[in-house]
Motif scaffolding. Structure first.
Motif, PDB file in Angstrom:
ATOM      1  N   PHE A 190       0.767  -1.069   0.136  1.00 31.15           N
ATOM      2  CA  PHE A 190      -0.020  -0.062  -0.163  1.00 31.15           C
ATOM      3  C   PHE A 190       0.876   1.255  -0.069  1.00 31.15           C
ATOM      4  O   PHE A 190       2.019   1.333   0.682  1.00 31.15           O
ATOM      5  CB  PHE A 190      -1.043   0.112   1.351  1.00 31.15           C
ATOM      6  N   PHE A 281      -1.788  -5.336   1.991  1.00 32.46           N
ATOM      7  CA  PHE A 281      -1.233  -4.512   3.153  1.00 32.46           C
ATOM      8  C   PHE A 281      -0.502  -5.101   4.147  1.00 32.46           C
ATOM      9  O   PHE A 281       0.396  -4.610   4.871  1.00 32.46           O
ATOM     10  CB  PHE A 281      -2.573  -4.232   4.056  1.00 32.46           C
ATOM     11  N   TYR A 282      -0.347  -6.536   4.066  1.00 35.85           N
ATOM     12  CA  TYR A 282       0.461  -7.308   5.154  1.00 35.85           C
ATOM     13  C   TYR A 282       1.739  -7.537   4.507  1.00 35.85           C
ATOM     14  O   TYR A 282       2.700  -7.921   5.264  1.00 35.85           O
ATOM     15  CB  TYR A 282      -0.270  -8.887   5.237  1.00 35.85           C
ATOM     16  N   ASP A 290       1.017   3.079  11.667  1.00 37.08           N
ATOM     17  CA  ASP A 290       0.133   2.785  10.505  1.00 37.08           C
ATOM     18  C   ASP A 290      -1.362   2.549  10.895  1.00 37.08           C
ATOM     19  O   ASP A 290      -1.353   1.441  11.355  1.00 37.08           O
ATOM     20  CB  ASP A 290       0.725   1.885   9.397  1.00 37.08           C
ATOM     21  N   LYS A 292      -3.200   0.539   9.351  1.00 42.43           N
ATOM     22  CA  LYS A 292      -3.510  -0.766   8.806  1.00 42.43           C
ATOM     23  C   LYS A 292      -3.262  -1.758   9.890  1.00 42.43           C
ATOM     24  O   LYS A 292      -3.675  -2.877   9.691  1.00 42.43           O
ATOM     25  CB  LYS A 292      -2.641  -1.010   7.494  1.00 42.43           C
ATOM     26  N   THR A 293      -2.462  -1.217  10.937  1.00 47.38           N
ATOM     27  CA  THR A 293      -2.528  -2.260  12.033  1.00 47.38           C
ATOM     28  C   THR A 293      -3.741  -2.193  12.874  1.00 47.38           C
ATOM     29  O   THR A 293      -3.596  -3.185  13.615  1.00 47.38           O
ATOM     30  CB  THR A 293      -1.095  -1.512  12.908  1.00 47.38           C
ATOM     31  N   TYR A 295      -6.152  -3.615  11.676  1.00 46.61           N
ATOM     32  CA  TYR A 295      -6.994  -4.677  11.095  1.00 46.61           C
ATOM     33  C   TYR A 295      -5.955  -5.957  10.515  1.00 46.61           C
ATOM     34  O   TYR A 295      -6.245  -7.031  10.274  1.00 46.61           O
ATOM     35  CB  TYR A 295      -7.860  -4.669  10.118  1.00 46.61           C
ATOM     36  N   ASP A 401      -9.953  -8.808   7.562  1.00 44.94           N
ATOM     37  CA  ASP A 401     -10.644  -8.360   6.330  1.00 44.94           C
ATOM     38  C   ASP A 401     -10.263  -9.153   5.134  1.00 44.94           C
ATOM     39  O   ASP A 401      -9.248  -9.150   4.664  1.00 44.94           O
ATOM     40  CB  ASP A 401     -10.547  -6.999   5.966  1.00 44.94           C
ATOM     41  N   LEU A 404      -8.763  -8.222   1.549  1.00 42.35           N
ATOM     42  CA  LEU A 404      -7.507  -7.864   1.285  1.00 42.35           C
ATOM     43  C   LEU A 404      -6.899  -8.828   0.637  1.00 42.35           C
ATOM     44  O   LEU A 404      -5.495  -8.692   0.198  1.00 42.35           O
ATOM     45  CB  LEU A 404      -6.701  -7.775   2.729  1.00 42.35           C
TER      46      LEU A 404
END
Length: 405
Positions: A190, A281-282, A290, A292-293, A295, A401, A404
């Protein structure tokens, strides 16, 4: 049975010497007993084995070599010839070695015609690593990546089907999970550059009609960060335009586009080829704060491109440009942050904090430097501190999610 039929009943009749009927019953009963016992034991072992097989959990990260190489991946990271990029390369390589070399790895070097002696020594220390010399002939370091990648793809015979391009400032924790990649369907980490290509902006003018009138849903495939995965044929098409757009940005903007000039160039190339990427994202974590941490609780790599400022102190890779971290005669190591500021809640938090990230990062980097000195200098340095057990180190990443993927 003997007691039931009478004590005078023996193995053989005393008068005739022949086997008595009682003996026949005893022998048959013993055979029946032994046979039943063997069948019982066999059924017990079979049931127990089935229960173990059924209850053994399957861990995502425990992939067989065949599964890891399913996508036939070649990882390329780009550098210049500076000591700054040398120690980052060592950290990358040592983390790759710790994963049992799950894919081929190439250090793509852009510098003058002649490689420095220290890089020649490094090549000898890591014979498993391929190196390619991407001569640039341009003073702008940000152009190293697109120009060198394009030259490498044109000149190198690549046996693998898929290529992953990254910076050198990554620490790998597990083999890349590139599920979903395919011809015409690249992947990327991302990034936050899409908002720069807005109507009326200089970037939009450079990108032209390829960036215009796109829906927000379509643009989600162009939030591209610095981990790019594509089929080698797609990467060749992308890298050609990536190089062209990056050069145009360099010649158009007074500030040369800043450090992210190659990110803008790659994004424009993807727009022009109408090639949205699936965002993963991972792939990497560059900073614990960030969003995104919220989820994702585990990442495949640390991308230490950002500075860290937390209760335990501050850290930036740019503070270690010429620190002699790989010198045989040097004892320089990155100091640990002050961990006394940690709270009990932090020890068990599912989200890694800035101080924990800082501590884990410098510990792994110091380990890599020590491993390099054992290879090159034939010395066994003592590390100043070790990795604390309170730092989360999970075996699999958790994605809340499912979209992703």
């Amino acid at each position: 049975l003997r007691s039931l039929v009478g004590s005078e009943m023996c193995i053989r009749d005393r008068s005739t010497g022949e086997a008595s009927w009682a003996n026949i019953i005893i022998m048959a009963s013993m055979k029946l007993y032994i046979t039943s016992l063997v069948i019982f034991c066999f059924i017990t072992v079979l049931c127990f084995s089935f229960m173990i097989q059924k209850e053994t959990p399957k861990v995502c990260s425990q992939k067989t070599p065949a599964e890891r190489k399913k996508y036939n991946l070649h990882h390329v990271f780009t550098t210049d010839c500076s000591e700054f990029h040398d120690w980052q390369s060592v950290a990358m390589i040592e983390s790759w070695l710790s994963l049992n070399k799950p894919h081929n790895l190439t250090r793509l070097i852009s510098c003058d015609e002649t490689l420095p002696d220290r890089i020649i020594e490094m090549k000898a220390a890591y014979p498993e690593i391929k190196t390619a010399h991407g001569f640039l002939g341009d003073p702008m370091p940000e152009l190293n990546k697109p120009t060198a990648v394009y030259q490498w793809l044109l000149q190198e015979k690549i046996n693998e089907d898929y290529v992953i391009i990254t910076d050198c400032d990554l620490i790998l924790f597990e083999p890349w999970d590139v599920r979903g990649v395919g011809p015409g369907t690249p992947l990327a980490a991302f990034g936050i550059t899409t908002h720069l290509i807005q109507p009326g902006s200089k970037f939009a003018e450079l990108c032209g009609d390829h960036c215009a009138d796109k829906t927000e849903e379509y643009k989600k495939g162009f939030h591209l960060g610095h981990v790019y995965v594509a089929h080698k044929d797609d990467m060749l098409k992308l890298s050609k335009l990536w190089n062209d757009f990056s050069l145009t940005i360099r010649n158009t903007f007074s500030d040369k586009g800043g450090r992210m000039v190659d990110m803008f160039g790659y994004q424009m190339a993807a727009f022009k080829l109408d090639m949205p990427h699936k965002i993963r994202f991972y792939f990497d974590l560059s900073h614990p704060n960030d969003p995104k941490t919220d989820y994702i609780t585990h990442f495949q790599a640390f991308h230490y491109c950002q500075s860290l400022v937390g209760p335990g102190g501050s850290w930036s890779k740019y503070d270690w440009k010429n620190a002699g971290l790989l010198d045989c005669n040097g004892t320089n190591y990155m100091p640990a942050p002050n961990v006394t500021s940690w709270t009990p809640e932090e020890h068990f938090s599912t989200k890694i904090t800035v101080t924990q990230y800082h501590f884990k990062l410098v510990t792994i980097l110091n380990r890599a430097f020590a491993a390099y000195k054992r290879r090159i200098c034939k010395i066994f340095p003592t590390l100043p501190f070790s990795l604390a057990t309170v730092v989360p180190d999970r075996s699999v990443y958790t994605v809340v999610d499912s979209n992703l993927y």
